[in-house]
Motif scaffolding. Structure first.
Motif, PDB file in Angstrom:
ATOM      1  N   PRO A 100       0.855  -1.198   0.000  1.00 48.66           N
ATOM      2  CA  PRO A 100       0.000   0.000   0.000  1.00 48.66           C
ATOM      3  C   PRO A 100       0.885   1.241   0.000  1.00 48.66           C
ATOM      4  N   PHE A 101       0.422   2.300  -0.655  1.00 47.54           N
ATOM      5  CA  PHE A 101       1.295   3.453  -0.852  1.00 47.54           C
ATOM      6  C   PHE A 101       1.757   4.062   0.469  1.00 47.54           C
ATOM      7  N   LEU A 102       0.891   4.095   1.471  1.00 54.21           N
ATOM      8  CA  LEU A 102       1.273   4.704   2.739  1.00 54.21           C
ATOM      9  C   LEU A 102       2.429   3.934   3.381  1.00 54.21           C
ATOM     10  N   ILE A 103       2.398   2.601   3.285  1.00 54.41           N
ATOM     11  CA  ILE A 103       3.497   1.790   3.811  1.00 54.41           C
ATOM     12  C   ILE A 103       4.755   2.003   2.979  1.00 54.41           C
ATOM     13  N   LEU A 104       4.598   2.032   1.654  1.00 50.42           N
ATOM     14  CA  LEU A 104       5.746   2.287   0.777  1.00 50.42           C
ATOM     15  C   LEU A 104       6.377   3.639   1.093  1.00 50.42           C
ATOM     16  N   LEU A 105       5.535   4.625   1.356  1.00 48.74           N
ATOM     17  CA  LEU A 105       6.024   5.968   1.672  1.00 48.74           C
ATOM     18  C   LEU A 105       6.878   5.946   2.930  1.00 48.74           C
ATOM     19  N   VAL A 106       6.418   5.248   3.953  1.00 48.43           N
ATOM     20  CA  VAL A 106       7.172   5.160   5.210  1.00 48.43           C
ATOM     21  C   VAL A 106       8.487   4.415   4.993  1.00 48.43           C
ATOM     22  N   VAL A 107       8.444   3.329   4.218  1.00 59.01           N
ATOM     23  CA  VAL A 107       9.647   2.547   3.946  1.00 59.01           C
ATOM     24  C   VAL A 107      10.686   3.371   3.194  1.00 59.01           C
ATOM     25  N   LEU A 108      10.211   4.267   2.318  1.00 58.60           N
ATOM     26  CA  LEU A 108      11.121   5.044   1.477  1.00 58.60           C
ATOM     27  C   LEU A 108      11.718   6.258   2.178  1.00 58.60           C
ATOM     28  N   ILE A 109      11.198   6.626   3.321  1.00 55.55           N
ATOM     29  CA  ILE A 109      11.681   7.834   4.001  1.00 55.55           C
ATOM     30  C   ILE A 109      13.197   7.822   4.220  1.00 55.55           C
ATOM     31  N   PRO A 110      13.804   6.729   4.719  1.00 55.75           N
ATOM     32  CA  PRO A 110      15.272   6.740   4.880  1.00 55.75           C
ATOM     33  C   PRO A 110      16.015   6.918   3.555  1.00 55.75           C
ATOM     34  N   LEU A 111      15.523   6.291   2.489  1.00 50.55           N
ATOM     35  CA  LEU A 111      16.166   6.426   1.181  1.00 50.55           C
ATOM     36  C   LEU A 111      16.052   7.854   0.663  1.00 50.55           C
ATOM     37  N   ILE A 112      14.871   8.436   0.799  1.00 46.47           N
ATOM     38  CA  ILE A 112      14.671   9.817   0.349  1.00 46.47           C
ATOM     39  C   ILE A 112      15.546  10.768   1.163  1.00 46.47           C
ATOM     40  N   GLN A 113      15.647  10.499   2.463  1.00 46.72           N
ATOM     41  CA  GLN A 113      16.483  11.337   3.324  1.00 46.72           C
ATOM     42  C   GLN A 113      17.945  11.244   2.899  1.00 46.72           C
ATOM     43  N   LEU A 114      18.372  10.059   2.499  1.00 47.36           N
ATOM     44  CA  LEU A 114      19.746   9.873   2.031  1.00 47.36           C
ATOM     45  C   LEU A 114      19.991  10.624   0.731  1.00 47.36           C
ATOM     46  N   CYS A 115      18.957  10.688  -0.118  1.00 47.24           N
ATOM     47  CA  CYS A 115      19.113  11.313  -1.442  1.00 47.24           C
ATOM     48  C   CYS A 115      19.062  12.834  -1.383  1.00 47.24           C
ATOM     49  N   ILE A 116      18.092  13.378  -0.663  1.00 44.59           N
ATOM     50  CA  ILE A 116      17.883  14.835  -0.716  1.00 44.59           C
ATOM     51  C   ILE A 116      17.951  15.517   0.645  1.00 44.59           C
ATOM     52  N   GLY A 117      18.153  14.746   1.708  1.00 41.76           N
ATOM     53  CA  GLY A 117      18.275  15.345   3.029  1.00 41.76           C
ATOM     54  C   GLY A 117      16.975  15.412   3.797  1.00 41.76           C
ATOM     55  N   ASP A 118      15.990  16.109   3.274  1.00 43.28           N
ATOM     56  CA  ASP A 118      14.710  16.271   3.957  1.00 43.28           C
ATOM     57  C   ASP A 118      13.600  15.573   3.165  1.00 43.28           C
ATOM     58  N   PRO A 119      13.089  14.452   3.677  1.00 43.08           N
ATOM     59  CA  PRO A 119      12.040  13.735   2.932  1.00 43.08           C
ATOM     60  C   PRO A 119      10.670  14.400   3.035  1.00 43.08           C
ATOM     61  N   TYR A 120      10.516  15.341   3.988  1.00 35.86           N
ATOM     62  CA  TYR A 120       9.205  15.937   4.241  1.00 35.86           C
ATOM     63  C   TYR A 120       9.033  17.223   3.427  1.00 35.86           C
ATOM     64  N   THR A 121       9.227  17.094   2.143  1.00 36.00           N
ATOM     65  CA  THR A 121       9.115  18.208   1.206  1.00 36.00           C
ATOM     66  C   THR A 121       8.413  17.715  -0.049  1.00 36.00           C
ATOM     67  N   PRO A 122       7.931  18.624  -0.906  1.00 33.86           N
ATOM     68  CA  PRO A 122       7.360  18.186  -2.186  1.00 33.86           C
ATOM     69  C   PRO A 122       8.340  17.362  -3.023  1.00 33.86           C
ATOM     70  N   ALA A 123       9.625  17.667  -2.950  1.00 34.29           N
ATOM     71  CA  ALA A 123      10.617  16.874  -3.689  1.00 34.29           C
ATOM     72  C   ALA A 123      10.647  15.442  -3.167  1.00 34.29           C
ATOM     73  N   GLY A 124      10.601  15.281  -1.847  1.00 33.06           N
ATOM     74  CA  GLY A 124      10.544  13.936  -1.276  1.00 33.06           C
ATOM     75  C   GLY A 124       9.272  13.215  -1.666  1.00 33.06           C
ATOM     76  N   GLY A 125       8.171  13.954  -1.676  1.00 30.87           N
ATOM     77  CA  GLY A 125       6.910  13.354  -2.114  1.00 30.87           C
ATOM     78  C   GLY A 125       6.954  12.922  -3.559  1.00 30.87           C
ATOM     79  N   ALA A 126       7.606  13.727  -4.399  1.00 27.55           N
ATOM     80  CA  ALA A 126       7.712  13.385  -5.820  1.00 27.55           C
ATOM     81  C   ALA A 126       8.517  12.104  -6.023  1.00 27.55           C
ATOM     82  N   ILE A 127       9.574  11.912  -5.218  1.00 24.70           N
ATOM     83  CA  ILE A 127      10.375  10.683  -5.331  1.00 24.70           C
ATOM     84  C   ILE A 127       9.536   9.469  -4.953  1.00 24.70           C
ATOM     85  N   ALA A 128       8.815   9.573  -3.847  1.00 25.31           N
ATOM     86  CA  ALA A 128       7.976   8.453  -3.414  1.00 25.31           C
ATOM     87  C   ALA A 128       6.888   8.145  -4.441  1.00 25.31           C
TER      88      ALA A 128
END
Length: 219
Positions: A70-98
């Motif tokens: 489910p997307f909500l679970i995928l989103l949570v799982v991806l937070i560490p990866l997004i944080q590694l890529c762009i620093g702050d996952p809680y941004t529109p850029a992080g949302g776009a990656i997810a």
């Protein structure tokens, strides 16, 4: 009522822009890479081309594995990866990656289904002429699958629009974030109603435009 109007006036424009940006980026990424995966799945399964059971199974497993979350679970799982890529996952850029990662396997199966619906007789005729694989794909498969392909893009955009609202639950921006932060947390029911109406109108407009475009390319 005045509070609702003030909130919408100050925040709706940016929230809508963030949502459109996230959905637009994810749609482009999903269509490009999803189509590439769909071509691999299609070619390695179709007996007329280059069947390869191992490649088809491995790619299919990866696609299904991501789609099974489910997307909500995928989103949570991806937070560490997004944080590694762009620093702050809680941004529109992080949302776009997810959203992009969710869109790729989603669209891959849609495009594969569109390719599979192409008339086998047409493909056999194309193969019998000795045409190269690239020409068959570009000149026969894609044109015949185009109406279904367009409808698949419309379905993807609408699904991503819904997913983008979930991105707002982690504070990554967009109209979902606006609905949570102001409509739900501050008990501004008018904000929630306005966003629901906006989402309904957006989906209707996207579906109408997609149906018209698909009809235009129907053979």
């Amino acid at each position: 009522m005045s509070d609702t109007a003030e909130i919408l006036r100050e925040h709706l424009g940016k929230a809508l822009w963030d949502t459109c940006t996230m959905v637009g980026i994810a749609t482009v990424v999903g269509v490009v890479f999803g189509t590439a995966l769909a071509v691999v799945l299609y070619l390695t399964q179709a007996r007329l081309f280059t069947p390869n059971r191992l490649v088809n199974t491995v790619v299919g497993f990866v696609v299904n594995a991501i789609r099974s979350l489910p997307f909500l679970i995928l989103l949570v799982v991806l937070i560490p990866l997004i944080q590694l890529c762009i620093g702050d996952p809680y941004t529109p850029a992080g949302g776009a990656i997810a959203l992009s990662i969710a869109a790729i396997p989603f669209f891959a199966r849609i495009a594969e289904s569109a390719f599979a619906d192409v008339d086998p007789g047409l493909l056999e005729a194309a193969v019998s002429t000795g045409a190269p694989l690239r020409q068959i794909i570009a000149g026969a498969v894609f044109p015949q699958a185009l109406p279904s392909f367009i409808r698949g893009i419309v379905l993807t955009v609408i699904s991503l629009l819904g997913y983008s609202a979930m991105v707002g639950t982690i504070g990554a921006g967009g109209i979902g974030d606006l609905a949570i932060q102001y409509g739900y947390n501050r008990y501004e029911t008018g904000v929630l109603i306005a966003i629901v109406v906006l989402l309904v109108l957006l989906v209707q407009l996207i579906q109408w435009a997609g149906d018209r475009l698909a009809l235009r390319f129907t053979h």
